[in-house]
Enzyme design. Structure first.
Site, PDB file in Angstrom:
ATOM      1  N   ASP A  14     -22.085  -7.927 -10.261  1.00 58.69           N
ATOM      2  CA  ASP A  14     -20.657  -8.226 -10.382  1.00 58.69           C
ATOM      3  C   ASP A  14     -20.428  -9.499 -11.182  1.00 58.69           C
ATOM      4  O   ASP A  14     -21.346 -10.273 -11.414  1.00 58.69           O
ATOM      5  CB  ASP A  14     -20.074  -8.491  -8.983  1.00 58.69           C
ATOM      6  CG  ASP A  14     -19.936  -7.226  -8.179  1.00 58.69           C
ATOM      7  OD1 ASP A  14     -20.042  -6.151  -8.761  1.00 58.69           O
ATOM      8  OD2 ASP A  14     -19.727  -7.351  -6.959  1.00 58.69           O
TER       9      ASP A  14
ATOM     10  N   LYS B  90     -14.982  -6.793 -13.697  1.00 58.68           N
ATOM     11  CA  LYS B  90     -13.865  -6.960 -14.633  1.00 58.68           C
ATOM     12  C   LYS B  90     -14.348  -7.725 -15.853  1.00 58.68           C
ATOM     13  O   LYS B  90     -15.173  -8.604 -15.759  1.00 58.68           O
ATOM     14  CB  LYS B  90     -12.751  -7.772 -13.970  1.00 58.68           C
ATOM     15  CG  LYS B  90     -12.012  -7.015 -12.903  1.00 58.68           C
ATOM     16  CD  LYS B  90     -10.679  -7.687 -12.651  1.00 58.68           C
ATOM     17  CE  LYS B  90      -9.850  -6.905 -11.674  1.00 58.68           C
ATOM     18  NZ  LYS B  90     -10.060  -7.273 -10.286  1.00 58.68           N
TER      19      LYS B  90
ATOM     20  N   MET C  32      -9.444 -13.998  -1.587  1.00 55.72           N
ATOM     21  CA  MET C  32      -8.503 -13.409  -2.546  1.00 55.72           C
ATOM     22  C   MET C  32      -7.051 -13.768  -2.197  1.00 55.72           C
ATOM     23  O   MET C  32      -6.170 -12.913  -2.213  1.00 55.72           O
ATOM     24  CB  MET C  32      -8.684 -11.881  -2.596  1.00 55.72           C
ATOM     25  CG  MET C  32     -10.051 -11.474  -3.128  1.00 55.72           C
ATOM     26  SD  MET C  32     -10.384  -9.718  -3.030  1.00 55.72           S
ATOM     27  CE  MET C  32     -11.130  -9.603  -1.416  1.00 55.72           C
TER      28      MET C  32
HETATM   29  N1  SAH Z   1     -18.586 -10.418  -0.822  1.00 54.97           N
HETATM   30  C1  SAH Z   1     -18.021 -11.702  -1.170  1.00 54.97           C
HETATM   31  C2  SAH Z   1     -16.504 -11.623  -1.275  1.00 54.97           C
HETATM   32  C3  SAH Z   1     -16.030 -10.768  -2.417  1.00 54.97           C
HETATM   33  S1  SAH Z   1     -14.279 -10.706  -2.531  1.00 54.97           S
HETATM   34  C4  SAH Z   1     -18.459 -12.748  -0.157  1.00 54.97           C
HETATM   35  O1  SAH Z   1     -18.984 -12.393   0.903  1.00 54.97           O
HETATM   36  O2  SAH Z   1     -18.277 -13.951  -0.425  1.00 54.97           O
HETATM   37  C5  SAH Z   1     -13.970 -11.920  -3.772  1.00 54.97           C
HETATM   38  C6  SAH Z   1     -13.399 -13.173  -3.149  1.00 54.97           C
HETATM   39  O3  SAH Z   1     -14.432 -13.910  -2.532  1.00 54.97           O
HETATM   40  C7  SAH Z   1     -12.782 -14.139  -4.133  1.00 54.97           C
HETATM   41  O4  SAH Z   1     -11.468 -13.778  -4.469  1.00 54.97           O
HETATM   42  C8  SAH Z   1     -12.812 -15.415  -3.340  1.00 54.97           C
HETATM   43  O5  SAH Z   1     -11.794 -15.440  -2.368  1.00 54.97           O
HETATM   44  C9  SAH Z   1     -14.143 -15.285  -2.613  1.00 54.97           C
HETATM   45  N2  SAH Z   1     -15.254 -15.943  -3.312  1.00 54.97           N
HETATM   46  C10 SAH Z   1     -16.388 -15.382  -3.720  1.00 54.97           C
HETATM   47  N3  SAH Z   1     -17.210 -16.302  -4.270  1.00 54.97           N
HETATM   48  C11 SAH Z   1     -16.564 -17.487  -4.198  1.00 54.97           C
HETATM   49  C12 SAH Z   1     -16.867 -18.818  -4.566  1.00 54.97           C
HETATM   50  N4  SAH Z   1     -18.038 -19.144  -5.153  1.00 54.97           N
HETATM   51  N5  SAH Z   1     -15.950 -19.778  -4.324  1.00 54.97           N
HETATM   52  C13 SAH Z   1     -14.790 -19.504  -3.732  1.00 54.97           C
HETATM   53  N6  SAH Z   1     -14.434 -18.258  -3.351  1.00 54.97           N
HETATM   54  C14 SAH Z   1     -15.309 -17.265  -3.570  1.00 54.97           C
END
Ligand code: SAH
Length: 279
Positions: A46, A68, A183
């Site tokens: 991703d 994306k 998100m």
């Molecule tokens: N599976 C991922 C979440 C995916 S959904 C997890 O467990 O972290 C995508 C959302 O994850 C983003 O919109 C944001 O809210 C959060 N996110 C993922 N990586 C991030 C990061 N390095 N810093 C801040 N938010 C993050």
């Protein structure tokens, strides 16, 4: 893997390892994740998976991007699942690499069910979710004995693109002292309003952590009342986690990353000692 006293599993041809890459810092990969990344001949990743992590792959490993790009819509989930099945059936050693944890707002369950339906063998490798590891790097504990015994993980963005249906914000406002919202930026104004309507306070502490655990990390300390305006002023970029609750105040004492850069930490960030004395 070098100098381990236990054996790590082999990624066999025809298998898919559904793997979490953690929030960004390569040091937050698990041993299983690193072991898989090094053995894979095909990695389907991703946008959230950074270049430093992908650089751990074999030079001959094929890196396939499934996210994306340039504002174009992301590939449809069934297409990604079908691609994983096809690659596995070609006898490849497939690693599906996702940011954070694959089973936390990562659609990992959907992909795994497609593999099950197609009879493709798989393994799930959990990762450190951004809402856990990202906040730890910001010096925010998810629970703290004097503050909360419950924490809720929520997505601020539903499948429809709007704030998700089926979240009872009023109940969460009343029942969950700490809210960790993934998100959340797009619909932050609506989320704030629902929480205030549910009885939360304008002055309640909020932190927004963008690009957590990476070199581009930005942390905004704000309040529920000001968070939307402050996020706009600070030009907060996705991905970002929003955390609402009094645990955020502990950051003044626990910002260990800031302390590495010379910041002074408060020994009593909640002011409980002076509070007790005054009382
Ligand atoms: N599976 C991922 C979440 C995916 S959904 C997890 O467990 O972290 C995508 C959302 O994850 C983003 O919109 C944001 O809210 C959060 N996110 C993922 N990586 C991030 C990061 N390095 N810093 C801040 N938010 C993050």
């Amino acid at each position: 893997m070098e100098r381990l006293t236990f054996t790590m599993p082999k990624l066999e041809p025809g298998w898919v390892w559904l793997t979490g890459a953690g929030p960004g810092d390569p040091g937050l990969l698990t041993l299983h994740a690193l072991n898989g990344i090094r053995q894979a001949d095909t990695i389907v990743h991703d946008a959230l998976v950074g270049a430093e992590i992908l650089a751990q792959a074999d030079p001959n490993c094929e890196l396939l991007y499934a996210g994306k790009r340039g504002g174009k819509p992301s590939p449809k989930q069934p297409d990604i699942s079908a691609r994983l099945v096809r690659l596995a059936r070609e006898g490849r050693k497939v690693l599906r690499l996702k940011g954070g944890d694959p089973f936390v707002f990562g659609r990992g369950g959907e992909e795994a069910l497609s593999l099950v339906a197609a009879g493709v063998p798989f393994r799930v490798i959990p990762g450190i979710s951004a809402g856990v590891g990202g906040l730890a790097y910001a010096g925010i504990p998810l629970t703290h004995r004097e503050i909360n015994s419950a924490v809720t993980f929520i997505t601020g963005h539903g499948a429809s693109g709007n704030i998700p249906d089926g979240v009872d914000w009023s109940s969460l406002a009343k029942g969950s002292p700490v809210l960790v919202i993934y998100m959340a930026i797009k619909h932050l104004a609506t989320i704030r309003q629902r929480l205030l309507d549910g009885g939360r306070y304008q002055q309640e502490a909020v932190a927004i952590v963008s690009k957590a655990t990476t070199a581009d990390e930005v942390i905004l300390d704000t309040t529920l009342g000001r968070c939307v305006e402050d996020a706009a002023d600070a030009e907060i970029k996705p991905p970002a986690i929003v955390v609402v609750g009094e645990v955020v105040r502990l950051r003044a004492g626990l910002d260990w990353v800031g302390a590495l850069g010379g910041k002074l930490l408060a020994a009593d960030p909640l002011g409980t000692r002076t509070g007790r004395q005054a009382g």
